[in-house]
Design a protein around this motif. Sequence first.
Motif, mmCIF file in Angstrom:
data_model
loop_
_atom_site.group_PDB
_atom_site.id
_atom_site.type_symbol
_atom_site.label_atom_id
_atom_site.label_comp_id
_atom_site.label_asym_id
_atom_site.label_seq_id
_atom_site.Cartn_x
_atom_site.Cartn_y
_atom_site.Cartn_z
ATOM 1 N N GLN A 93 2.358 11.801 -2.257
ATOM 2 C CA GLN A 93 2.133 12.385 -3.580
ATOM 3 C C GLN A 93 3.418 12.986 -4.125
ATOM 4 O O GLN A 93 3.730 12.858 -5.308
ATOM 5 N N ALA A 94 4.186 13.649 -3.256
ATOM 6 C CA ALA A 94 5.421 14.294 -3.700
ATOM 7 C C ALA A 94 6.473 13.266 -4.108
ATOM 8 O O ALA A 94 7.223 13.481 -5.070
ATOM 9 N N THR A 95 6.526 12.144 -3.391
ATOM 10 C CA THR A 95 7.520 11.126 -3.743
ATOM 11 C C THR A 95 7.074 10.279 -4.931
ATOM 12 O O THR A 95 7.914 9.639 -5.564
ATOM 13 N N ALA A 96 5.786 10.267 -5.252
ATOM 14 C CA ALA A 96 5.303 9.486 -6.389
ATOM 15 C C ALA A 96 5.614 10.150 -7.718
ATOM 16 O O ALA A 96 5.669 9.489 -8.739
ATOM 17 N N MET A 136 0.854 -1.172 0.000
ATOM 18 C CA MET A 136 0.000 0.000 0.000
ATOM 19 C C MET A 136 0.900 1.235 0.000
ATOM 20 O O MET A 136 1.847 1.323 0.763
ATOM 21 N N SER A 137 0.593 2.179 -0.848
ATOM 22 C CA SER A 137 1.430 3.362 -0.974
ATOM 23 C C SER A 137 1.205 4.323 0.195
ATOM 24 O O SER A 137 0.188 4.277 0.880
ATOM 25 N N LEU A 138 2.188 5.170 0.381
ATOM 26 C CA LEU A 138 2.120 6.163 1.451
ATOM 27 C C LEU A 138 0.959 7.126 1.233
ATOM 28 O O LEU A 138 0.321 7.582 2.180
ATOM 29 N N ARG A 139 0.663 7.386 -0.034
ATOM 30 C CA ARG A 139 -0.446 8.278 -0.369
ATOM 31 C C ARG A 139 -1.782 7.689 0.069
ATOM 32 O O ARG A 139 -2.632 8.379 0.619
ATOM 33 N N ARG A 140 -1.971 6.383 -0.147
ATOM 34 C CA ARG A 140 -3.220 5.736 0.257
ATOM 35 C C ARG A 140 -3.340 5.626 1.771
ATOM 36 O O ARG A 140 -4.427 5.784 2.327
ATOM 37 N N VAL A 141 -2.228 5.335 2.432
ATOM 38 C CA VAL A 141 -2.254 5.283 3.898
ATOM 39 C C VAL A 141 -2.624 6.650 4.455
ATOM 40 O O VAL A 141 -3.437 6.764 5.375
ATOM 41 N N GLY A 142 -2.036 7.700 3.901
ATOM 42 C CA GLY A 142 -2.346 9.060 4.342
ATOM 43 C C GLY A 142 -3.795 9.437 4.089
ATOM 44 O O GLY A 142 -4.454 10.030 4.942
ATOM 45 N N ALA A 143 -4.293 9.094 2.910
ATOM 46 C CA ALA A 143 -5.685 9.425 2.586
ATOM 47 C C ALA A 143 -6.653 8.666 3.482
ATOM 48 O O ALA A 143 -7.661 9.212 3.933
ATOM 49 N N THR A 144 -6.348 7.400 3.770
ATOM 50 C CA THR A 144 -7.204 6.614 4.651
ATOM 51 C C THR A 144 -7.168 7.151 6.076
ATOM 52 O O THR A 144 -8.207 7.249 6.740
ATOM 53 N N THR A 145 -5.979 7.502 6.553
ATOM 54 C CA THR A 145 -5.856 8.072 7.895
ATOM 55 C C THR A 145 -6.576 9.405 7.991
ATOM 56 O O THR A 145 -7.245 9.689 8.986
ATOM 57 N N PHE A 146 -6.446 10.230 6.970
ATOM 58 C CA PHE A 146 -7.142 11.512 6.942
ATOM 59 C C PHE A 146 -8.658 11.319 6.986
ATOM 60 O O PHE A 146 -9.352 11.964 7.769
ATOM 61 N N ALA A 147 -9.164 10.424 6.135
ATOM 62 C CA ALA A 147 -10.613 10.195 6.080
ATOM 63 C C ALA A 147 -11.144 9.624 7.393
ATOM 64 O O ALA A 147 -12.188 10.061 7.885
ATOM 65 N N ALA A 148 -10.433 8.670 7.973
ATOM 66 C CA ALA A 148 -10.877 8.078 9.242
ATOM 67 C C ALA A 148 -10.826 9.102 10.371
ATOM 68 O O ALA A 148 -11.753 9.195 11.186
ATOM 69 N N SER A 186 -3.170 13.885 6.263
ATOM 70 C CA SER A 186 -3.001 14.791 5.114
ATOM 71 C C SER A 186 -1.521 15.038 4.828
ATOM 72 O O SER A 186 -1.125 15.145 3.667
ATOM 73 N N VAL A 187 -0.693 15.086 5.872
ATOM 74 C CA VAL A 187 0.755 15.241 5.669
ATOM 75 C C VAL A 187 1.328 13.995 5.004
ATOM 76 O O VAL A 187 2.133 14.083 4.074
ATOM 77 N N LEU A 188 0.920 12.817 5.470
ATOM 78 C CA LEU A 188 1.380 11.576 4.848
ATOM 79 C C LEU A 188 0.968 11.489 3.389
ATOM 80 O O LEU A 188 1.752 11.069 2.527
ATOM 81 N N ALA A 189 -0.257 11.871 3.094
ATOM 82 C CA ALA A 189 -0.729 11.848 1.710
ATOM 83 C C ALA A 189 0.057 12.828 0.844
ATOM 84 O O ALA A 189 0.375 12.521 -0.307
ATOM 85 N N ALA A 190 0.377 13.992 1.378
ATOM 86 C CA ALA A 190 1.140 14.974 0.622
ATOM 87 C C ALA A 190 2.563 14.468 0.361
ATOM 88 O O ALA A 190 3.106 14.631 -0.745
#
Length: 94
Positions: free
Chosen positions: A90-93, A1-13, A83-87
């Motif tokens: 996204q930046a590393t992708a 699972m990518s860092l972007r998805r983990v961040g988005a899931t954490t943000f949403a939860a 949101s920081v994890l997702a950002a």
Amino acid sequence: MSLRRVGATTFAAGLFVCVLSAVTFGVAWGRTDVFCPGTRALTEYALVGIEGMPPTVRYTDGCNEFALSPLVQWSGLAAVAGSVLAAVGQATAE
């Protein structure tokens, strides 16, 4: 699972729990009860302090002092961290 998805899931939860607990239980955990004549203006609200253990955020409306609910502050912190994890993901992708 990518860092972007983990961040988005954490943000949403975190956002879901924060809004749900704020609506269900309220934002303020405790408060003082002092009579304040008239209505309070938004400019009278201020941050009183942040305490360490247990982590507590206190604010005032010019008359009364409120403590922020721990469930609201922890889930809000999870939303910010997500949101920081997702950002970062996204930046590393790219």
